[in-house]
Design a protein around this motif. Structure first.
Motif, PDB file in Angstrom:
ATOM      1  N   LEU A   1      29.589  25.426  28.889  1.00 35.22           N
ATOM      2  CA  LEU A   1      30.054  26.670  29.206  1.00 35.22           C
ATOM      3  C   LEU A   1      31.539  26.423  29.306  1.00 35.22           C
ATOM      4  CD1 LEU A   1      29.527  29.690  30.323  1.00 35.22           C
ATOM      5  CD2 LEU A   1      29.440  28.600  32.718  1.00 35.22           C
ATOM      6  N   ARG A   2      32.201  27.595  28.892  1.00 38.95           N
ATOM      7  CA  ARG A   2      33.604  27.679  28.795  1.00 38.95           C
ATOM      8  C   ARG A   2      33.968  29.030  29.165  1.00 38.95           C
ATOM      9  NH1 ARG A   2      35.675  27.115  23.203  1.00 38.95           N
ATOM     10  NH2 ARG A   2      33.762  28.001  22.829  1.00 38.95           N
ATOM     11  N   VAL A   3      35.069  29.202  30.014  1.00 41.42           N
ATOM     12  CA  VAL A   3      35.677  30.683  30.358  1.00 41.42           C
ATOM     13  C   VAL A   3      36.871  30.723  29.609  1.00 41.42           C
ATOM     14  CG1 VAL A   3      36.507  32.199  32.240  1.00 41.42           C
ATOM     15  CG2 VAL A   3      34.432  30.460  32.553  1.00 41.42           C
ATOM     16  N   VAL A   4      37.159  31.857  28.880  1.00 38.34           N
ATOM     17  CA  VAL A   4      38.363  32.111  28.150  1.00 38.34           C
ATOM     18  C   VAL A   4      39.035  33.210  28.896  1.00 38.34           C
ATOM     19  CG1 VAL A   4      38.954  33.113  25.895  1.00 38.34           C
ATOM     20  CG2 VAL A   4      37.196  31.492  25.987  1.00 38.34           C
ATOM     21  N   LEU A   5      40.139  32.902  29.499  1.00 38.04           N
ATOM     22  CA  LEU A   5      41.251  33.550  30.062  1.00 38.04           C
ATOM     23  C   LEU A   5      42.361  34.158  29.200  1.00 38.04           C
ATOM     24  CD1 LEU A   5      40.948  32.054  33.503  1.00 38.04           C
ATOM     25  CD2 LEU A   5      39.713  33.943  32.737  1.00 38.04           C
ATOM     26  N   ALA A   6      42.713  33.407  28.335  1.00 39.65           N
ATOM     27  CA  ALA A   6      43.869  33.595  27.508  1.00 39.65           C
ATOM     28  C   ALA A   6      43.751  34.645  26.398  1.00 39.65           C
ATOM     29  CB  ALA A   6      44.626  32.576  27.076  1.00 39.65           C
ATOM     30  N   ALA A   7      43.291  35.771  26.474  1.00 40.12           N
ATOM     31  CA  ALA A   7      42.868  36.828  25.537  1.00 40.12           C
ATOM     32  C   ALA A   7      43.203  38.007  26.148  1.00 40.12           C
ATOM     33  CB  ALA A   7      41.481  36.809  25.097  1.00 40.12           C
ATOM     34  N   PRO A   8      43.636  38.918  25.190  1.00 37.16           N
ATOM     35  CA  PRO A   8      43.860  40.320  25.718  1.00 37.16           C
ATOM     36  C   PRO A   8      42.664  40.907  26.801  1.00 37.16           C
ATOM     37  CG  PRO A   8      44.114  40.344  23.347  1.00 37.16           C
ATOM     38  CD  PRO A   8      43.181  39.012  23.780  1.00 37.16           C
ATOM     39  N   PRO A   9      43.215  41.773  27.837  1.00 36.76           N
ATOM     40  CA  PRO A   9      42.274  42.347  28.543  1.00 36.76           C
ATOM     41  C   PRO A   9      41.107  42.967  27.895  1.00 36.76           C
ATOM     42  CG  PRO A   9      44.817  42.778  29.250  1.00 36.76           C
ATOM     43  CD  PRO A   9      44.698  42.302  27.832  1.00 36.76           C
TER      44      PRO A   9
END
Length: 167
Positions: free
Chosen positions: A106-114
């Motif tokens: 599992l990974r959480v991607v935060l560095a993307a557009p809202p």
């Protein structure tokens, strides 16, 4: 002339709805501005920044405003089965889930557009899931619309017409 005025009045939203949508859209604009200010080299394409919010807003509107017609349990269960099948098909074809992943966990991607973030990406050996907010909300709304349509359409079948005409 009064008929035309009445038609136009029905198209103008209530003040409460306008205020709610103003808050929603201003919040979305604030999120986009924060994204652009806080992430160096952030994507600046207007379409890319607006696209997820269009899906999210339409999905919210559908889930808050559309209601199915009253129906018997059998019709509702049939409609739910069709809608779940449709949602699973959309999810698979749209890339929300699939078979066989790299097994990275599992990974959480935060560095993307809202709207694209936060995204949750799970990759197991037999299942891969990419939970992107706009896509999941849009697919849920589309599946719900299929549910409502099947409930409505199953009540208007020729068998129902012939049964009601005998009464």
């Amino acid at each position: 002339m009064s008929t035309l005025e009445n038609d136009w009045r029905g198209l103008v939203p209530e003040g409460r709805s306008l205020a709610l949508w103003a808050v929603v859209i201003n919040t979305e604009l604030l999120l986009v501005l924060l994204y652009l200010l806080l992430l160096p080299g952030a994507a600046t394409d207007a379409f890319l920044l607006a696209f997820p919010f269009i899906w999210l807003n339409v999905a919210a509107w559908v889930l808050l405003r559309v209601r199915p017609a009253p129906a018997a349990d059998r019709r509702r269960y049939l409609a739910a089965a069709v809608a779940v099948g449709y949602g699973l098909l959309l999810g698979y074809v749209g890339g929300v889930f699939g078979t066989g992943g790299a097994g990275t966990g599992l990974r959480v991607v935060l560095a993307a557009p809202p709207g694209f973030a936060p995204s949750f990406v799970y990759s197991g050996t037999t299942l891969a899931v990419v939970f992107t907010p706009w896509k999941v909300a849009g697919y849920l709304a589309l599946s719900y619309l299929v549910y409502v349509t099947v409930v409505d359409a199953s009540g208007g079948s020729p068998a129902a017409w012939s049964a009601s005409s005998r009464v």
